[in-house]
Design an enzyme around this catalytic site. Structure first.
Site, PDB file in Angstrom:
ATOM      1  N   ASP A  19     -35.760  84.777  43.120  1.00 42.62           N
ATOM      2  CA  ASP A  19     -35.642  84.163  42.978  1.00 42.62           C
ATOM      3  C   ASP A  19     -35.703  84.783  40.733  1.00 42.62           C
ATOM      4  O   ASP A  19     -35.295  85.156  39.993  1.00 42.62           O
ATOM      5  CB  ASP A  19     -35.758  83.222  42.244  1.00 42.62           C
TER       6      ASP A  19
ATOM      7  N   ASP B 127     -43.171  87.324  51.833  1.00 38.51           N
ATOM      8  CA  ASP B 127     -42.152  87.641  53.077  1.00 38.51           C
ATOM      9  C   ASP B 127     -41.438  88.730  53.536  1.00 38.51           C
ATOM     10  O   ASP B 127     -40.358  88.737  54.642  1.00 38.51           O
ATOM     11  CB  ASP B 127     -41.466  85.778  53.230  1.00 38.51           C
TER      12      ASP B 127
ATOM     13  N   ARG C 234     -44.128  78.426  39.495  1.00 41.12           N
ATOM     14  CA  ARG C 234     -43.193  78.218  40.330  1.00 41.12           C
ATOM     15  C   ARG C 234     -42.138  77.840  39.056  1.00 41.12           C
ATOM     16  O   ARG C 234     -40.669  77.696  39.786  1.00 41.12           O
ATOM     17  CB  ARG C 234     -43.358  77.167  41.207  1.00 41.12           C
TER      18      ARG C 234
ATOM     19  N   GLY D 278     -45.382  82.315  44.804  1.00 42.98           N
ATOM     20  CA  GLY D 278     -47.005  81.915  45.679  1.00 42.98           C
ATOM     21  C   GLY D 278     -47.369  83.822  45.903  1.00 42.98           C
ATOM     22  O   GLY D 278     -46.766  84.359  44.904  1.00 42.98           O
TER      23      GLY D 278
ATOM     24  N   LYS E 239     -42.535  90.937  44.876  1.00 42.15           N
ATOM     25  CA  LYS E 239     -43.975  90.315  44.711  1.00 42.15           C
ATOM     26  C   LYS E 239     -42.890  89.498  46.156  1.00 42.15           C
ATOM     27  O   LYS E 239     -42.457  89.095  46.004  1.00 42.15           O
ATOM     28  CB  LYS E 239     -44.355  89.761  44.022  1.00 42.15           C
ATOM     29  N   THR E 240     -43.417  89.307  47.528  1.00 42.68           N
ATOM     30  CA  THR E 240     -43.209  88.384  48.008  1.00 42.68           C
ATOM     31  C   THR E 240     -43.723  88.390  49.639  1.00 42.68           C
ATOM     32  O   THR E 240     -43.482  89.512  50.288  1.00 42.68           O
ATOM     33  CB  THR E 240     -41.674  87.724  48.523  1.00 42.68           C
TER      34      THR E 240
END
Lengths: 562, 562
Positions: free
Chosen positions: B197, B226, B166, B102, B223-224
């Site tokens: 992941d 979240d 993804r 994402g 990266k994220t």
């Protein structure tokens, strides 16, 4: 160098004066910082000015009926402020202010503008804020607004200084209550900050007070994010600029996401029930693949099926170009603009008032055939919503229908059909969005902060000059603030009548999107290019300092001919 | 004075060099303006530096299994950059970069950082961007990244320069495809920008290439949005700062609206499925009445009924204080944290795989009694969603459940019951919101823009020093950029194993909200005050210039002990 001083005479380091108030009030750094933004005043308001009358006015339409409804006010001139010395004595005033209807960024600055006018030009004056909207007038619930209190709301979003409400002053009893309140507080003036209905109400109050020889003058201020209260003298309502920029920031982010992910159609419903100005402005700011403008849908008498096919056709064409994503804007009020939907809802209201909805669906026979066809065409969730959700009067609640989800379902069904015919091969995945509450209470842009402050300051000047039944009017808005013009427009000159229950009712007609106007024409000239190419623009978050902090929205810029 | 020059050597008036590109690319003024933001580099990267090895490393847990899975990489040292002259020759490099998963604001700046490193320190190098995520590596779909192309994405949100995807490189065939691609392009290095992941995948690729004596090194970047990929050496993943600030701006606006209107409870679902960092950070920024933290819900083994009652109790108490409104934040993944919901879903998956759902509801007897009770407690719409929405593997799609609407319905039902008992007298009106896509693709904040640029630049340095299997690590982030530390952390040192299908699988454990950590402790110490008093804070839109443009999020600040 002497310390920096704001135009209103306060040192701009005012924050330090209230250290004990801020922590508990809960301000972010940016909120605190904005407290000390001192909106510049138009030069006419910075120096000595006088209020001069224009020629007598008429009405927007049906002047005879308006004259009958407003015997004391009809025909009175609009006014302008021009340099010079006014003959008004330096007496102090008692003024009340009320916020009416939905929030719009900048409301607090209107109040601050009135307050600062009174402090600077009518020393010893008192400003009351009626709490919770017009109900506060009727119930005489108010707070006295002080320097300390006002300070905490300067350039802040929301209406929470005194809050707002949707009540109207309509019945003779309610007018009586309003009279009692203004007498009790010995008010010289009342300022009504609101939309078309609230300003109509302001004019009725002005007429009522005048007819009873009461001293209380009433001045309106143009507020609504929807942008549908405007005319030559009032080029824009406050809040529209900020709300559209907040929505456009978010739309731009979603566009970037759509383009990066490449797999979603985003259906974005935007506030704006009666008119589609917000959707049009956001389209001009962001260049979506599709933007539906209610006024155009109505003018072309489109059906739900037309709208569905329009969207579906574009999705199919984009698929052939390899674009399996897109961004579609629609106004909250879209379905109100579709004639057949209005007809269906009218019939449903009738049926539901008098009959029952049997499970076998026999009730549907009472629908006209076109309405029956439309009903069957609608997705099941919408059918259920139409049958179940009622307002207190038993009417279908159109406002509760999630139009973006409805369109997604209808487009999906149409695409499924085309897939079976081999006319569509893509995979359609959609994301619904509603951008509403997020935009009504943001920090006002510099434009809205400055415009509102000038509106408020002008309101003070109009009251002091003895005027009533005017709406505060600040013009020449695409010029630097210094060159803005200031005046007041006779509210009766904006009025038309509607016939309701056998009586004439005065109304300020909502300003709809003009399909011949510059903003729509600009949109119409560009949209084909946006449809299949991806011309997305991401305006980004509103900036308060830096090179683009004072940019004005496209609608106003284009309408004012820039 | 000579013209201003960016740290990367380009004059900062670069915009003028591409006048023909901009109009058709569609840039807002702010987008164009941000193109010319030149992220400052940490001083270590501005001068001569060398890469020094630390001591040998182990694994996060189960070192033997990790050593077995990564025989070539296990135990290798993490590295730091220190001032000095490196012994690396000035050869040019061929590097590939891929965006995985994402979007997160700042990804383009990582690429720009790598590019500028190569331009400045390894002249003649080539940077390829793989298109559409890891699939681009497997299919050898790439673009050569040039000065002109990179320029157009500097400091811009989104991943659309090369897009993301993804897919994972998992099977032996897929590893073979990756090998073929890097051989074909003669790559010295591959940079994988992704979450936990993707970085695990990067480490597997590094091990694979090393085991085959291929020259291609692999470096990961954290990266994220979240925020659940972090550790001592990698204090934050990029994108978290921007996303939380965008959500918090919107939450702040909704809070102002709630307070002004006084009649709605806003239930706001925020992105963050596996961990609740976003909700926690937004709570610290905005002070909602309630914020549900998934990790706490799980630790306390709360049931749906517990959660419903917790919210309902507060609504009742607030009503007594005269507050008929409020703001409630919840993480997207809330129900994944509720043990009984997990159990119910597991049972439903089992039943649906093997049986039929009869209308009479006989199938429910197959549920354990606690699950049956929970199922009956859920609103009907959610029951239907649980039975109907399936993913391709036939599993219930928990992600599709609109948790905020579910909670609204459950709270409504509970309030209705309390009304009947006389324990509640208010009128409950709620507005559901989901803030998701809006936050993934915004303009990166100055922090994310600078952090990403440093991560990218550091990645170039790590590749040039011959390192592989590291994740780019920039630390000391609450100090001025000049003082940031730079290095690379052995990916194997972050790994643990999970047992799946009888095999050990390496994983970088997601960083969950630590209930003993400073951010949660801060929240826990304040939340009771927020519950009944209204301590709302409105952070406002992200600013790029001005006094608060460089403020860092609370989570990072508190975790780094400031």
């Amino acid at each position: 160098m002497s310390p920096a001083v704001a135009t209103n005479g306060f040192p701009i380091t005012r924050r330090e004066e209230f250290p004990s108030v801020l922590p508990s009030a809960g301000y972010s750094e940016l909120q605190s910082y904005r407290l000390n933004h001192s909106p510049p005043l138009p030069s006419i308001l910075k120096n000595s000015f006088k209020v001069v009358d224009g020629p007598p006015t008429s009405a927007a339409a049906n002047p005879n009926e308006i004259a009958n409804l407003f015997p004391n006010l009809y025909g009175q001139p609009s006014v302008s402020l021009v340099p010079g010395h006014s003959e008004v004595k330096g007496q102090s005033l008692k003024i009340g202010v009320v916020l009416s209807g939905g929030q719009a960024p900048g409301g607090h600055n209107v109040i601050a503008g009135i307050f600062d006018y009174l402090q600077e030009r009518a020393k010893g004056s008192i400003l009351y804020g009626f709490k919770g909207g017009p109900a506060g007038i009727m119930k005489c619930k108010y707070a006295r607004l002080t320097t300390e209190l006002i300070y905490l709301y300067r350039n802040q979003g929301g209406f929470h200084m005194i809050c707002s409400g949707r009540d109207k002053i309509e019945t003779p009893e309610q007018f009586k209550q309003a009279e009692e309140t203004v007498k009790k507080l010995d008010l010289d003036g009342l300022v009504v900050i609101g939309g078309d209905d609230s300003n109509t109400n302001a004019c009725l109050l002005a007429e009522n007070f005048r007819s009873k020889n009461m001293k209380t003058q009433v001045i309106g201020c143009p507020k609504t994010i929807d942008g549908d209260l405007k005319c030559k003298e009032v080029p824009i309502s406050f809040g529209f600029d900020t709300a559209c920029k907040i929505y456009s920031e978010t739309i731009g982010n979603v566009m970037t996401d759509a383009r990066s992910t490449g797999k979603y159609y985003h259906f974005i419903r935007l506030m704006g029930r009666a008119a589609s100005h917000i959707t049009l402005e956001c389209a001009l700011q962001t260049h979506p693949n599709i933007a539906l403008i209610g006024e155009e849908v109505a003018a072309k008498k489109l059906t739900m099926k037309n709208v569905t096919n329009y969207i579906t056709d574009i999705i199919c064409k984009r698929m052939e170009l390899g674009f399996n994503y897109g961004v579609i804007l629609l106004p909250e009020g879209l379905i109100d603009f579709i004639p057949e939907v209005k007809q269906l809802i009218a019939e449903l209201n009738e049926i539901l008032a008098h009959g029952i909805i049997d499970k076998a669906g026999m009730w549907k026979r009472k629908l006209r055939s076109q309405s029956q066809e439309l009903f069957e065409f609608l997705p099941q969730a919408i059918q259920e919503q139409l049958l179940l959700e009622r307002d207190p009067h038993g009417n279908v609640q159109v406002a509760k229908i999630e139009t973006e989800k409805m369109l997604i379902e209808m487009v999906e069904a149409e695409l499924d059909q085309r897939k079976q015919n081999g006319a569509y091969k893509g995979k359609f995945q959609a994301q619904p969005h509603f951008f509403g509450y997020e935009g009504r209470c943001g920090f006002p842009t510099n434009f809205d902060a400055n415009y509102c402050y000038a509106l408020g300051y002008a309101t003070g000047a109009l009251l002091r000059s003895g005027k009533t039944g005017l709406i505060s009017s600040v013009g020449n808005l695409i010029a630097p603030v210094d060159e803005w013009t200031v005046g007041g427009t006779a509210l009766t000159s904006l009025m038309d009548v509607e016939r309701r229950h056998g009586k004439f009712k005065p109304v300020i007609k909502k300003a709809m999107v003009d399909l011949e106007g510059a903003p729509f024409m600009k949109f119409a000239s560009l949209r084909d290019d946006w449809t299949l190419k991806n011309r997305y623009i991401s305006p980004g978050p509103i900036q308060f300092v830096g090179p683009f902090a004072n940019k004005i929205n496209y609608t106003l810029t284009l309408e004012l001919g820039a």
